[in-house]
Design a protein around this motif. Structure first.
Motif, PDB file in Angstrom:
ATOM      1  N   ALA A 177      48.057 -11.903  -1.736  1.00 17.21           N
ATOM      2  CA  ALA A 177      47.653 -10.807  -2.538  1.00 17.21           C
ATOM      3  C   ALA A 177      48.555 -10.261  -3.820  1.00 17.21           C
ATOM      4  O   ALA A 177      48.263  -9.708  -4.760  1.00 17.21           O
ATOM      5  N   GLU A 178      50.018 -10.500  -3.494  1.00 16.18           N
ATOM      6  CA  GLU A 178      50.887 -10.458  -4.637  1.00 16.18           C
ATOM      7  C   GLU A 178      50.814 -11.631  -5.554  1.00 16.18           C
ATOM      8  O   GLU A 178      51.178 -11.218  -6.497  1.00 16.18           O
ATOM      9  N   GLU A 179      50.449 -12.623  -5.247  1.00 18.64           N
ATOM     10  CA  GLU A 179      50.240 -13.731  -6.194  1.00 18.64           C
ATOM     11  C   GLU A 179      49.008 -13.740  -7.150  1.00 18.64           C
ATOM     12  O   GLU A 179      48.967 -14.057  -8.274  1.00 18.64           O
ATOM     13  N   ILE A 180      47.896 -13.406  -6.419  1.00 13.26           N
ATOM     14  CA  ILE A 180      46.723 -13.307  -7.039  1.00 13.26           C
ATOM     15  C   ILE A 180      45.975 -11.970  -7.023  1.00 13.26           C
ATOM     16  O   ILE A 180      45.825 -11.279  -6.166  1.00 13.26           O
ATOM     17  N   ARG A 181      45.299 -11.833  -8.319  1.00 12.68           N
ATOM     18  CA  ARG A 181      44.494 -10.581  -8.448  1.00 12.68           C
ATOM     19  C   ARG A 181      43.344 -10.598  -7.736  1.00 12.68           C
ATOM     20  O   ARG A 181      42.231 -11.054  -8.496  1.00 12.68           O
ATOM     21  N   LEU A 182      43.373 -10.259  -6.459  1.00 17.02           N
ATOM     22  CA  LEU A 182      42.063 -10.488  -5.613  1.00 17.02           C
ATOM     23  C   LEU A 182      40.861  -9.183  -5.993  1.00 17.02           C
ATOM     24  O   LEU A 182      41.240  -8.048  -6.520  1.00 17.02           O
ATOM     25  N   ASP A 183      39.649  -9.702  -5.666  1.00 17.62           N
ATOM     26  CA  ASP A 183      38.528  -8.610  -5.705  1.00 17.62           C
ATOM     27  C   ASP A 183      37.961  -8.111  -4.674  1.00 17.62           C
ATOM     28  O   ASP A 183      37.616  -7.184  -4.370  1.00 17.62           O
ATOM     29  N   ALA A 184      38.334  -9.220  -3.434  1.00 20.61           N
ATOM     30  CA  ALA A 184      37.775  -8.555  -2.156  1.00 20.61           C
ATOM     31  C   ALA A 184      38.758  -9.472  -1.033  1.00 20.61           C
ATOM     32  O   ALA A 184      39.228 -10.348  -1.257  1.00 20.61           O
ATOM     33  N   ILE A 185      38.812  -8.899  -0.101  1.00 17.13           N
ATOM     34  CA  ILE A 185      39.583  -9.367   1.111  1.00 17.13           C
ATOM     35  C   ILE A 185      38.465  -9.309   2.536  1.00 17.13           C
ATOM     36  O   ILE A 185      38.083  -8.181   2.960  1.00 17.13           O
ATOM     37  N   VAL A 186      38.436 -10.266   3.096  1.00 18.85           N
ATOM     38  CA  VAL A 186      37.718 -10.106   4.238  1.00 18.85           C
ATOM     39  C   VAL A 186      38.584 -10.784   5.593  1.00 18.85           C
ATOM     40  O   VAL A 186      38.916 -11.913   5.544  1.00 18.85           O
ATOM     41  N   THR A 187      38.624  -9.706   6.758  1.00 21.46           N
ATOM     42  CA  THR A 187      39.757 -10.282   7.627  1.00 21.46           C
ATOM     43  C   THR A 187      39.186 -10.054   8.841  1.00 21.46           C
ATOM     44  O   THR A 187      38.365  -8.871   9.252  1.00 21.46           O
ATOM     45  N   ASP A 188      39.720 -10.741   9.790  1.00 19.96           N
ATOM     46  CA  ASP A 188      39.569 -10.463  11.242  1.00 19.96           C
ATOM     47  C   ASP A 188      40.342  -9.141  11.670  1.00 19.96           C
ATOM     48  O   ASP A 188      41.209  -8.888  10.957  1.00 19.96           O
ATOM     49  N   MET A 189      39.959  -8.649  12.941  1.00 14.85           N
ATOM     50  CA  MET A 189      40.462  -7.716  13.421  1.00 14.85           C
ATOM     51  C   MET A 189      41.778  -7.869  14.234  1.00 14.85           C
ATOM     52  O   MET A 189      42.763  -7.528  13.839  1.00 14.85           O
ATOM     53  N   ARG A 190      41.417  -8.698  15.259  1.00 14.10           N
ATOM     54  CA  ARG A 190      42.706  -8.975  16.282  1.00 14.10           C
ATOM     55  C   ARG A 190      43.379 -10.286  15.805  1.00 14.10           C
ATOM     56  O   ARG A 190      42.755 -11.400  15.733  1.00 14.10           O
ATOM     57  N   MET A 191      44.369 -10.225  15.258  1.00 16.20           N
ATOM     58  CA  MET A 191      45.314 -11.070  15.000  1.00 16.20           C
ATOM     59  C   MET A 191      46.928 -10.994  15.603  1.00 16.20           C
ATOM     60  O   MET A 191      47.236  -9.655  15.524  1.00 16.20           O
ATOM     61  N   PRO A 192      47.399 -11.733  15.908  1.00 20.33           N
ATOM     62  CA  PRO A 192      48.857 -11.450  16.408  1.00 20.33           C
ATOM     63  C   PRO A 192      49.804 -11.004  15.220  1.00 20.33           C
ATOM     64  O   PRO A 192      49.421 -11.339  14.071  1.00 20.33           O
ATOM     65  N   GLY A 193      50.819 -10.283  15.324  1.00 20.82           N
ATOM     66  CA  GLY A 193      51.920  -9.860  14.288  1.00 20.82           C
ATOM     67  C   GLY A 193      51.123  -8.803  13.810  1.00 20.82           C
ATOM     68  O   GLY A 193      50.991  -7.687  14.253  1.00 20.82           O
ATOM     69  N   MET A 194      50.831  -8.933  12.561  1.00 18.81           N
ATOM     70  CA  MET A 194      49.925  -8.078  11.629  1.00 18.81           C
ATOM     71  C   MET A 194      48.422  -8.135  12.142  1.00 18.81           C
ATOM     72  O   MET A 194      47.970  -9.030  11.769  1.00 18.81           O
ATOM     73  N   ASP A 195      47.826  -7.111  12.600  1.00 10.25           N
ATOM     74  CA  ASP A 195      46.425  -7.120  12.727  1.00 10.25           C
ATOM     75  C   ASP A 195      45.578  -6.554  11.291  1.00 10.25           C
ATOM     76  O   ASP A 195      46.286  -6.318  10.471  1.00 10.25           O
ATOM     77  N   GLY A 196      44.286  -6.623  11.588  1.00  8.12           N
ATOM     78  CA  GLY A 196      43.524  -6.360  10.700  1.00  8.12           C
ATOM     79  C   GLY A 196      43.706  -4.691  10.041  1.00  8.12           C
ATOM     80  O   GLY A 196      43.546  -4.566   8.881  1.00  8.12           O
ATOM     81  N   ALA A 197      43.883  -4.018  10.973  1.00  4.95           N
ATOM     82  CA  ALA A 197      43.987  -2.740  10.530  1.00  4.95           C
ATOM     83  C   ALA A 197      45.095  -2.478   9.473  1.00  4.95           C
ATOM     84  O   ALA A 197      45.172  -1.707   8.463  1.00  4.95           O
ATOM     85  N   GLU A 198      46.376  -2.909  10.027  1.00  5.12           N
ATOM     86  CA  GLU A 198      47.507  -2.794   9.310  1.00  5.12           C
ATOM     87  C   GLU A 198      47.722  -3.681   8.127  1.00  5.12           C
ATOM     88  O   GLU A 198      48.143  -3.063   6.912  1.00  5.12           O
ATOM     89  N   LEU A 199      46.738  -4.936   7.890  1.00  3.91           N
ATOM     90  CA  LEU A 199      46.630  -5.529   6.692  1.00  3.91           C
ATOM     91  C   LEU A 199      45.847  -4.734   5.721  1.00  3.91           C
ATOM     92  O   LEU A 199      46.546  -4.628   4.558  1.00  3.91           O
ATOM     93  N   LEU A 200      44.720  -4.287   6.180  1.00  2.00           N
ATOM     94  CA  LEU A 200      43.970  -3.672   5.078  1.00  2.00           C
ATOM     95  C   LEU A 200      44.639  -2.369   4.639  1.00  2.00           C
ATOM     96  O   LEU A 200      44.600  -1.739   3.501  1.00  2.00           O
ATOM     97  N   ASP A 201      45.334  -1.473   5.586  1.00  2.00           N
ATOM     98  CA  ASP A 201      46.060  -0.567   5.131  1.00  2.00           C
ATOM     99  C   ASP A 201      47.031  -0.630   4.202  1.00  2.00           C
ATOM    100  O   ASP A 201      47.389   0.014   3.195  1.00  2.00           O
ATOM    101  N   CYS A 202      47.905  -1.944   4.215  1.00  2.00           N
ATOM    102  CA  CYS A 202      48.730  -2.041   3.186  1.00  2.00           C
ATOM    103  C   CYS A 202      47.869  -2.715   1.887  1.00  2.00           C
ATOM    104  O   CYS A 202      48.372  -2.526   0.876  1.00  2.00           O
TER     105      CYS A 202
END
Length: 408
Positions: A49-74
């Protein structure tokens, strides 16, 4: 469809390699429309996301380390223009709905590609509409804007507390006498059909449930911030707008339930119906002279009203209200319905949705109150495109005629 024809840049995130491989295969046909990136973790997604100017992100919820909630918050904080979608397993849905505030949309795994494509198309259309520079300039130049009601924020904290009870929510509402009065007026009106008189907010919370109380508290809290004696246009009635808005919200909820829509679409229909005209309040408080000019024009048909608003303000009250609700992070379906309730054909995909429900409910309530021909208030091309039949409209008319004036 609104917006640019440039290819959209979309990032898919999932910690399961097989899921990403499946997405690559199934989305090959989209390569002419989308530039797609894939990431196996939240950390990798943030780096992209820092390298590319994104239009959308589609993410899973349950992931080890940083989950989907944390990712979308960032993502929401660092890249607010990005459309944010959760693609989760059915078993995750309840936890997703409660914990992920920054998501625009929630889709279940496995998700049909056409549903994903349609969801993104609608999200891009809405983003492009609300991102227009003249709308931003209009809103940013306003001196008086409502804020997210404090009681609503407190309510959301209580709801997310696993140890909280329905009674706790009722007691929270009871601390605000004006809120309590409005909630009880609505709860005891015909459209809730409780079959008994409710005299306190604790009982209201128990009978209605938290998902219905949330939109009630939010919409009442917003209207409370506007005082009738400070509105400078005599031809405008705050009470009349509240009555109309509550009736549209109530009818939208009834139609959504009648059509078999599930939670949260029913609650979103109620909220969007109650807030569909919030932009009128914003415009009249900030630009009373221009609003009086608009009122005096006296347009009857919806298309004429929309054209007159755009001529006077450079935008519509739907777009103004939706812009503010979008800043507050309200659900995408609510923002879309508020933005386009008079222009549903601008929806990026023709599908029966919360927008459809609110457009129809608003037209039915206006037609009944103003003794106006319903067809002049409906976008008939849009209605036909989503395959609404005359029989369905007749059923909804009967629902509208069953409402009473106790919802004011």
């Amino acid at each position: 469809m609104i917006g640019s024809t440039e290819k959209k840049k979309i990032l898919f995130v999932d910690d399961e390699p097989n899921v990403l491989s499946g997405l690559r295969r199934s989305l090959r046909s989209q390569r002419k429309e989308w530039d797609m990136e894939f990431a196996g973790s939240g950390q990798e997604a943030l780096a992209k996301a820092e390298e590319i100017r994104l239009d959308a992100i589609v993410t899973d919820m349950r992931m080890p380390g940083m989950d989907g909630a944390e990712l979308l918050d960032c993502i929401a904080k660092g890249h607010p223009q990005v459309v944010r979608i959760v693609l989760s397993g059915q078993s995750d849905q309840e936890s997703v709905m409660k914990t992920v505030g920054p998501a625009h949309q929630y889709l279940n795994k496995p998700c049909e590609i056409d549903i994903l494509k349609g969801t993104l198309a609608r999200a891009f259309s809405l983003r492009d509409l609300l991102g227009e520079s003249h709308l931003k300039s209009l809103v940013s130049g306003m001196r008086t804007l409502p804020s997210l009601p404090a009681l609503y924020s407190e309510l959301m904290v209580v709801i997310q507390d696993p140890n909280a009870s329905v009674a706790d929510v009722g007691r929270l509402i009871a601390k605000d006498p004006a809120m309590t009065l409005k909630v009880l007026q609505l709860v005891n009106s015909a459209f809730f059909g409780l079959g008994r008189h409710v005299s306190n907010p604790v009982d209201a919370a128990s009978l209605l449930g938290l998902e219905i109380l949330k939109p009630l508290v939010l919409s009442i809290g917003i209207f409370k911030q506007f005082e009738a004696d400070k509105l400078n246009v005599k031809e405008f009635s705050l009470d009349a707008l509240w009555l109309h808005s509550s009736r549209v919200g109530s009818l939208a909820k009834l139609i959504a339930s009648e059509e078999g829509m599930q939670s949260p679409a029913v609650e979103d229909s109620l909220l969007a119906g109650m807030l569909h005209d919030i932009g009128k309040l914003i415009l009249i408080v900030n630009q009373p002279t221009e609003y009086l000019q608009f009122i005096e024009a006296g347009q009857a048909a919806t298309e004429e009203r929309v054209a007159a608003e755009e001529a006077v303000f450079g935008s519509t009250h739907g777009a103004v209200g939706a812009y503010l609700l979008g800043l507050w992070g309200l659900p995408q379906s609510v923002v879309e319905a508020v933005a386009l309730h008079n222009q549903p054909a601008l929806q990026g995909e023709r599908v029966f949705s919360v927008l459809s429900v609110v457009h129809i409910a608003n037209a039915l309530v206006h037609a009944e109150a103003e003794d106006t021909v319903l067809d002049s208030l409906l976008d008939l091309d849009y209605i036909n495109s989503i395959k609404v039949t005359e029989e369905r409209i007749e059923i909804w008319k009967r629902l509208a005629s069953g409402l009473d004036d106790n919802s004011n």
